[in-house]
Design an enzyme around this catalytic site. Structure first.
Site, PDB file in Angstrom:
ATOM      1  N   TYR A  16      -4.150  -4.463   9.555  1.00 33.88           N
ATOM      2  CA  TYR A  16      -4.488  -4.287   8.141  1.00 33.88           C
ATOM      3  C   TYR A  16      -5.509  -3.159   7.962  1.00 33.88           C
ATOM      4  CZ  TYR A  16      -5.807  -5.627   3.364  1.00 33.88           C
ATOM      5  OH  TYR A  16      -6.054  -5.636   2.005  1.00 33.88           O
ATOM      6  N   LYS A  46      -4.979   0.364   5.894  1.00 31.63           N
ATOM      7  CA  LYS A  46      -5.806   0.711   4.733  1.00 31.63           C
ATOM      8  C   LYS A  46      -6.648   1.960   4.987  1.00 31.63           C
ATOM      9  CE  LYS A  46      -4.378  -2.521   1.980  1.00 31.63           C
ATOM     10  NZ  LYS A  46      -3.566  -2.169   0.800  1.00 31.63           N
ATOM     11  N   ASN A  56       0.060  -0.914  -5.044  1.00 35.33           N
ATOM     12  CA  ASN A  56      -0.675  -2.140  -4.780  1.00 35.33           C
ATOM     13  C   ASN A  56       0.016  -3.040  -3.755  1.00 35.33           C
ATOM     14  OD1 ASN A  56      -2.577  -4.486  -5.549  1.00 35.33           O
ATOM     15  ND2 ASN A  56      -0.547  -5.309  -6.011  1.00 35.33           N
ATOM     16  N   SER A  97       3.532  -8.916  -8.992  1.00 31.10           N
ATOM     17  CA  SER A  97       3.902 -10.275  -9.391  1.00 31.10           C
ATOM     18  C   SER A  97       2.722 -11.247  -9.410  1.00 31.10           C
ATOM     19  CB  SER A  97       4.992 -10.825  -8.456  1.00 31.10           C
ATOM     20  OG  SER A  97       4.530 -10.842  -7.121  1.00 31.10           O
ATOM     21  N   ARG A  98       1.631 -10.889  -8.745  1.00 31.67           N
ATOM     22  CA  ARG A  98       0.486 -11.813  -8.711  1.00 31.67           C
ATOM     23  C   ARG A  98      -0.790 -11.048  -8.381  1.00 31.67           C
ATOM     24  NH1 ARG A  98       1.087 -14.892  -2.833  1.00 31.67           N
ATOM     25  NH2 ARG A  98       1.478 -13.008  -1.621  1.00 31.67           N
ATOM     26  N   ALA A 158      -6.105  -0.633   9.957  1.00 29.35           N
ATOM     27  CA  ALA A 158      -5.470   0.653  10.260  1.00 29.35           C
ATOM     28  C   ALA A 158      -4.620   1.126   9.080  1.00 29.35           C
ATOM     29  CB  ALA A 158      -4.617   0.535  11.520  1.00 29.35           C
ATOM     30  N   SER A 170      -8.863  -0.852   0.976  1.00 25.36           N
ATOM     31  CA  SER A 170      -9.705  -2.029   1.172  1.00 25.36           C
ATOM     32  C   SER A 170     -10.987  -1.590   1.855  1.00 25.36           C
ATOM     33  CB  SER A 170      -8.990  -3.065   2.057  1.00 25.36           C
ATOM     34  OG  SER A 170      -9.880  -4.081   2.482  1.00 25.36           O
TER      35      SER A 170
END
Length: 244
Positions: free
Chosen positions: A152, A156, A87, A13-14, A154, A139
């Site tokens: 975050y 990724k 994503n 959506s973005r 962990a 990331s």
């Protein structure tokens, strides 16, 4: 090579997801959009302006049955699922000492379990097709770690391990699975950073600037159209993390 293919983009959506959806549409693919809320009619119209079809499925991929619904509806709508781009992701940054169990598990549930859920469902479709491409958004934080982002990072890092394992499992049927590891990208997430923080971040980047969502989208198209790259992590980070 992508004309009339079916591309599923979670969290589209973005930001990066939106840019990826538009870039694949420009290459001639039909797009299955996904979010937890209602469809973005303006985005659907923009995609269909490329002469392709767009379909939206509301689903929270951290829940297995909703991830199944997303993939199965994509297959029912267009007849195949040729490219899956994972994503969808969230952040909830806190120092480890202040991070609750819920803070930690919520981020892993969306970022890592959600990626597993869609892959598990799409794998049976792609195995029958004997073709397909899976691209997971990781990331650079998953490679380096980052203070205040234990959950975050962990999640990724887990996406990278998942990517490599899936690549090994599915390669014999002609299915590729790779990850993209963005660095600092101009999105709503980085817009909230102070100018001081932004300048400090740019000082760590050899190219001395943040990337664009289009940079990540181009990387996704590259991985989707190359049939001899699998199990890899492509950094899109201006040189911030250089693997040996």
């Amino acid at each position: 090579m992508l004309k009339d293919k079916t591309v599923v983009v979670t969290g589209s959506s973005r930001g990066i997801g939106r840019a990826i959806a538009l870039r694949f549409a420009a290459a001639g693919a039909n797009i299955v959009l996904n979010g937890r809320k209602e469809a973005d009619q303006a985005l659907i119209a923009e995609i269909e302006g490329f002469g392709v079809k767009a379909h939206f499925v509301a689903a929270d991929v951290q829940h297995h049955e909703e991830a199944q619904k997303l993939i199965n509806e994509a297959k029912a709508t267009f007849g195949s699922v040729d490219v899956l781009i994972n994503n969808a992701g969230i952040t909830n940054d806190k120092l480890v000492m202040r991070m609750s169990q819920e803070d930690f598990s919520n981020v892993l549930n969306v970022n890592l379990t959600g990626t597993f859920n869609t892959i598990q469902t799409v794998s049976s479709i792609m195995l029958k097709q004997k073709s397909g491409t899976i691209i997971n958004l990781s990331s650079v934080v998953g490679l380096t770690g980052n203070a205040g982002q234990a959950n975050y990072a962990a999640s990724k890092a887990g996406v990278i391990g998942l990517t490599k394992s899936v690549a090994r499992e599915l390669a014999s049927r002609g299915i590729t699975c790779n990850a993209i590891a963005p660095g600092y990208i101009d999105t709503e997430m980085t817009d909230v950073l102070s100018d001081k923080v932004k300048e400090a971040a740019k000082g760590q980047i050899p190219l001395k600037r943040f990337g664009s969502v289009e940079d990540v989208a181009e990387a996704a198209v590259f991985l989707a159209t190359n049939r001899y790259i699998t199990g890899q992590v492509l950094n899109v980070d201006g040189g911030m993390v250089m693997n040996g």
